[in-house]
Design an enzyme around this catalytic site. Sequence first.
Site, short mmCIF file in Angstrom:
data_model
loop_
_atom_site.label_atom_id
_atom_site.label_comp_id
_atom_site.label_asym_id
_atom_site.label_seq_id
_atom_site.Cartn_x
_atom_site.Cartn_y
_atom_site.Cartn_z
CE1 TYR A 299 -3.12 -2.91 -0.01
CE2 TYR A 299 -4.03 -2.12 2.05
CZ TYR A 299 -4.06 -3.00 0.98
OH TYR A 299 -5.06 -3.94 0.91
CE LYS B 77 4.19 -17.54 -0.25
NZ LYS B 77 3.86 -18.96 -0.01
CG ASP C 248 0.98 -19.50 1.46
OD1 ASP C 248 1.62 -19.51 2.53
OD2 ASP C 248 1.47 -19.88 0.38
CG ASP D 38 -6.99 -4.84 3.85
OD1 ASP D 38 -7.96 -4.79 4.62
OD2 ASP D 38 -6.92 -4.16 2.81
CG ASP E 128 -11.96 -8.17 4.73
OD1 ASP E 128 -11.73 -7.40 5.67
OD2 ASP E 128 -12.52 -7.81 3.67
#
Length: 327
Positions: free
Chosen positions: A121, A168, A200, A224, A228
């Site tokens: 971002y 990651k 993941d 983020d 969710d």
Amino acid sequence: MTHEIAVIPGDGIGQEVTPAAVDVLAAIDSVDFDFVEADAGDAVKAETGEALPQETRDIAADADATLFGAAGETAADVILPLREVVGSFANVRPARSYPGLDAVQPDTDIVFIRENTEGVYSGIESEITEGVTTLTRVITEDASAKIAEFGFDYARQNDFDDVTIAHKANVMRETDGLFLDAASAVGEDRGADYDTALMDALAMHLVMTPEEYDVIICPNLAGDVLSDLAAGLVGGLGLLPSANVGEENALFEPVHGSAPDIAGEGIANPSAMILSAAMLLDHLGYDEEGDRVRAAVESVLESGPKTPDLGGDAGTDEVAAAVVDAL
Ligand code: ATP
């Protein structure tokens, strides 16, 4: 003492859930608030050409804290700069399941501590030539260590046992390698017990065994997405609050967006926004009042009225009024 609160409803259901949270804060007799409303988002951009007017930035900068509803198409031009205005570096997103709700995973109580100043971002994107675009992922040692310090402190202060660092680094060797090293060094320095997890695989484990996780420290995008995902485990986006915390100022907003599919119908679940207001109370030092608001929301979630996303047929205002009554 009166606390000045910037109130920025924004777009879509932000216009519906923000007044609900203001009503709840106003119902708390032991704290005095001065609410200062300000505009941001798609509607003000259409009118003035600017999604985040300078006046709104000034109001947020001067306030003791900000309540933000949601932004639609202009979200990146509103919430990212607003987080900068309040100097926020940590996005705190608790995902809890509540009694009486039909959650996919009823034994979930996880707090995501998301770095929110850099990562993908960063806003450094370009089109090199037609059909070819790039994005620069910025990860710094300072910001990674800072979010880890915040996360380990949060876990200790809130009596959470398990801290997990999501990354990651096996693929993004430089950037997430640095994030992982810097965050792990903080854990080592504190002699803290912590795990690391590839983000993941972590997504799968969160779906299958969320009860094994307490506090998860994440780079920006991972936080983020994973939060969710956790919203889906506990009953939907209508339930997840968040705090954007800086050194001196902070902004509180639901994890959900403007929900254009239900905006204007008066059926948005105000719980996420009201729980964000409870986090605002904690931030200002009113922990007892914050707990009272959470208990009131919890009792309404359990016994109703409920909005359609939770299987009920009540409207936003009816749920908000029930929370005020429960207070
Ligand atoms: P934006 O682009 O503004 O982020 P979006 O539609 O991509 O909006 P959300 O606004 O987060 O994302 O909505 C995702 C889904 O969750 C939609 O189906 C929406 O109706 C639902 N939803 C989000 N918030 C709520 C809420 N408070 N009450 C009920 N449903 C909600």
